[in-house]
Design an enzyme around this catalytic site. Structure first.
Site, PDB file in Angstrom:
ATOM      1  N   LYS A  64       0.866  -1.131  -0.037  1.00 45.88           N
ATOM      2  CA  LYS A  64       0.044   0.231   0.197  1.00 45.88           C
ATOM      3  C   LYS A  64       1.203   1.604   0.137  1.00 45.88           C
ATOM      4  CE  LYS A  64      -3.442  -1.864   2.454  1.00 45.88           C
ATOM      5  NZ  LYS A  64      -4.826  -2.325   3.620  1.00 45.88           N
ATOM      6  N   GLY A 228     -14.560  -8.079  10.527  1.00 47.02           N
ATOM      7  CA  GLY A 228     -14.293  -7.345   9.411  1.00 47.02           C
ATOM      8  C   GLY A 228     -14.951  -7.561   8.537  1.00 47.02           C
TER       9      GLY A 228
HETATM   10  P1  NDP Z   1       0.722  -3.964  10.144  1.00 46.62           P
HETATM   11  O1  NDP Z   1       1.718  -5.251   9.558  1.00 46.62           O
HETATM   12  O2  NDP Z   1       1.094  -2.747   9.333  1.00 46.62           O
HETATM   13  O3  NDP Z   1       0.249  -3.632  11.410  1.00 46.62           O
HETATM   14  C1  NDP Z   1      -0.001  -5.260  12.501  1.00 46.62           C
HETATM   15  C2  NDP Z   1      -0.525  -4.191  13.812  1.00 46.62           C
HETATM   16  O4  NDP Z   1      -0.132  -5.258  14.167  1.00 46.62           O
HETATM   17  C3  NDP Z   1       0.925  -3.867  14.773  1.00 46.62           C
HETATM   18  O5  NDP Z   1       0.678  -2.326  15.253  1.00 46.62           O
HETATM   19  C4  NDP Z   1       1.160  -5.107  15.636  1.00 46.62           C
HETATM   20  O6  NDP Z   1       2.204  -4.362  16.302  1.00 46.62           O
HETATM   21  C5  NDP Z   1       0.569  -5.840  15.685  1.00 46.62           C
HETATM   22  N1  NDP Z   1       0.381  -7.217  16.120  1.00 46.62           N
HETATM   23  C6  NDP Z   1       0.400  -8.347  15.155  1.00 46.62           C
HETATM   24  N2  NDP Z   1       0.973  -9.551  15.537  1.00 46.62           N
HETATM   25  C7  NDP Z   1       0.308  -8.857  17.644  1.00 46.62           C
HETATM   26  C8  NDP Z   1       0.909  -9.981  18.615  1.00 46.62           C
HETATM   27  N3  NDP Z   1       0.171 -11.088  18.668  1.00 46.62           N
HETATM   28  N4  NDP Z   1      -0.498  -9.416  19.575  1.00 46.62           N
HETATM   29  C9  NDP Z   1      -0.178  -7.473  19.703  1.00 46.62           C
HETATM   30  N5  NDP Z   1      -0.540  -6.861  18.664  1.00 46.62           N
HETATM   31  C10 NDP Z   1       0.301  -7.670  17.648  1.00 46.62           C
HETATM   32  O7  NDP Z   1      -0.886  -4.833   9.759  1.00 46.62           O
HETATM   33  P2  NDP Z   1      -2.303  -4.377   9.051  1.00 46.62           P
HETATM   34  O8  NDP Z   1      -2.649  -2.833   9.925  1.00 46.62           O
HETATM   35  O9  NDP Z   1      -1.922  -3.930   7.475  1.00 46.62           O
HETATM   36  O10 NDP Z   1      -3.235  -5.511   8.930  1.00 46.62           O
HETATM   37  C11 NDP Z   1      -3.921  -5.304  10.916  1.00 46.62           C
HETATM   38  C12 NDP Z   1      -5.126  -6.369  10.047  1.00 46.62           C
HETATM   39  O11 NDP Z   1      -6.109  -5.172   9.641  1.00 46.62           O
HETATM   40  C13 NDP Z   1      -4.512  -7.472   9.533  1.00 46.62           C
HETATM   41  O12 NDP Z   1      -5.694  -8.561  10.583  1.00 46.62           O
HETATM   42  C14 NDP Z   1      -5.100  -7.446   8.021  1.00 46.62           C
HETATM   43  O13 NDP Z   1      -5.420  -8.473   8.193  1.00 46.62           O
HETATM   44  C15 NDP Z   1      -6.471  -6.331   8.945  1.00 46.62           C
HETATM   45  N6  NDP Z   1      -7.366  -5.568   7.961  1.00 46.62           N
HETATM   46  C16 NDP Z   1      -8.788  -5.726   7.721  1.00 46.62           C
HETATM   47  C17 NDP Z   1      -9.199  -4.650   6.344  1.00 46.62           C
HETATM   48  C18 NDP Z   1     -10.844  -5.333   6.345  1.00 46.62           C
HETATM   49  O14 NDP Z   1     -10.655  -4.559   5.486  1.00 46.62           O
HETATM   50  N7  NDP Z   1     -11.341  -6.089   7.169  1.00 46.62           N
HETATM   51  C19 NDP Z   1      -8.356  -3.885   5.666  1.00 46.62           C
HETATM   52  C20 NDP Z   1      -7.395  -4.230   6.229  1.00 46.62           C
HETATM   53  C21 NDP Z   1      -6.666  -4.713   7.032  1.00 46.62           C
HETATM   54  P3  NDP Z   1       3.960  -4.001  17.282  1.00 46.62           P
HETATM   55  O15 NDP Z   1       4.129  -2.909  16.037  1.00 46.62           O
HETATM   56  O16 NDP Z   1       4.002  -3.492  18.394  1.00 46.62           O
HETATM   57  O17 NDP Z   1       4.671  -4.982  15.290  1.00 46.62           O
END
Ligand code: NDP
Length: 263
Positions: A64, A228
């Site tokens: 993105k 979602g």
């Molecule tokens: P990113 O990779 O940009 O960010 C991931 C975030 O999740 C970070 O804040 C990370 O924390 C945190 N994280 C990951 N694993 C864990 C865990 N086990 N425990 C706690 N925190 C965790 O992801 P995106 O923002 O791109 O996507 C996030 C979610 O949104 C995904 O599941 C994606 O599928 C969903 N999504 C859904 C959409 C929809 O239309 N329904 C559209 C777009 C996304 P840290 O900074 O500490 O690593």
């Protein structure tokens, strides 16, 4: 001639977008066809777009930010969030939009009396969504596992798990992380969730199509929940409006696109 569209990402095999858009093309008698393209090297995005002779595309993880870089024109909101999930070609130019956050905003409309929102997670989706919610008058607080990503939220109250203090009640709690997507983890330590849940009026998980541990936890505490799916559907409808130059209303597109969630 049939117009071609695709979703670029890696992975893309799980994506519902081809089904959603093809159902809408067929239902609305629009001569379009939507595929999927697993793109490993994001720097090839622009070349691939033209090579495949596309009219439009959606962009998903992890491209993105690259999509934002390769557009010729960006709408105001995409400019502010630095990420694009929808590209439309007009002439030789690529126009970039972000429909994820708008989709989320629409998805929470059904929850009433929501003012204070707590995001668990600070990734790309949280960033775009926090900005649109703030614009719409919500008060958004961000709680993340680690500190680094919180630097991208200069205008928000932010916490990590280690320094989190509950100084207010949150109406809506949102799982904006990928915790629960491929594992059974909660998005924060359970004691934090337990301290928040009793005063929450609703909760949302942006993960769709499954009951995550977070949603299960909220349901066990009798909090209204949603996954979602609506966010996904609404961002798809908004992208479709752009793909087809606003020829169809939101309701017309929704009528066909939503079938993707029950076939
Ligand atoms: P990113 O990779 O940009 O960010 C991931 C975030 O999740 C970070 O804040 C990370 O924390 C945190 N994280 C990951 N694993 C864990 C865990 N086990 N425990 C706690 N925190 C965790 O992801 P995106 O923002 O791109 O996507 C996030 C979610 O949104 C995904 O599941 C994606 O599928 C969903 N999504 C859904 C959409 C929809 O239309 N329904 C559209 C777009 C996304 P840290 O900074 O500490 O690593």
């Amino acid at each position: 001639m049939r117009e071609l569209f695709t979703i670029f990402g890696n992975p893309v095999n799980h994506s519902k977008s081809p089904l959603m858009h093809n159902l809408a093309f067929r239902g609305l008698n629009y001569s379009g066809c939507y595929g999927r393209y697993r793109l490993e090297d994001g720097s090839k995005l622009r070349d691939k777009f033209f090579e495949l002779n596309l009219t439009g595309a959606n962009i998903t993880v992890p491209h993105k930010e690259m999509a934002f870089e390769i557009c010729d024109e960006l709408d105001e909101f995409a400019k502010r969030v630095g990420a694009v999930n929808t590209i439309v070609r007009r002439g030789d130019k690529l126009y970039g939009y972000n429909s994820d956050a708008l989709g989320f905003l629409k998805a929470i409309e059904e929850f009433k009396d929501i003012k204070r929102v707590l995001f668990l997670g600070a990734g790309g989706t949280a960033k775009a969504t926090s900005i649109i919610l703030k614009d719409a008058g919500y008060e958004v607080t961000i709680l993340n596992r680690s500190a680094k990503r919180l630097e991208q939220y200069p205008n928000f109250k932010t916490y990590t798990f280690d320094n989190f203090k509950i100084d207010k009640e949150y109406d809506l709690i949102v799982n904006m992380t990928s915790a629960g997507l491929k594992d059974d983890s909660l998005p924060s330590p359970i004691d934090i969730l337990e301290s928040l849940i009793s005063s929450a009026k609703a909760s949302i998980d942006v993960i769709y199509g499954k009951e995550t541990p977070f949603l299960k936890f909220a349901k066990e505490h009798n909090i209204p929940t949603k996954d979602g799916s609506d966010m996904l559907l609404y961002q798809g409808i908004i992208a479709f409006e752009k793909f087809t130059n606003n020829q169809f209303t939101f309701k017309q597109i929704e009528r066909y696109m939503k079938k993707a969630f029950y076939i």
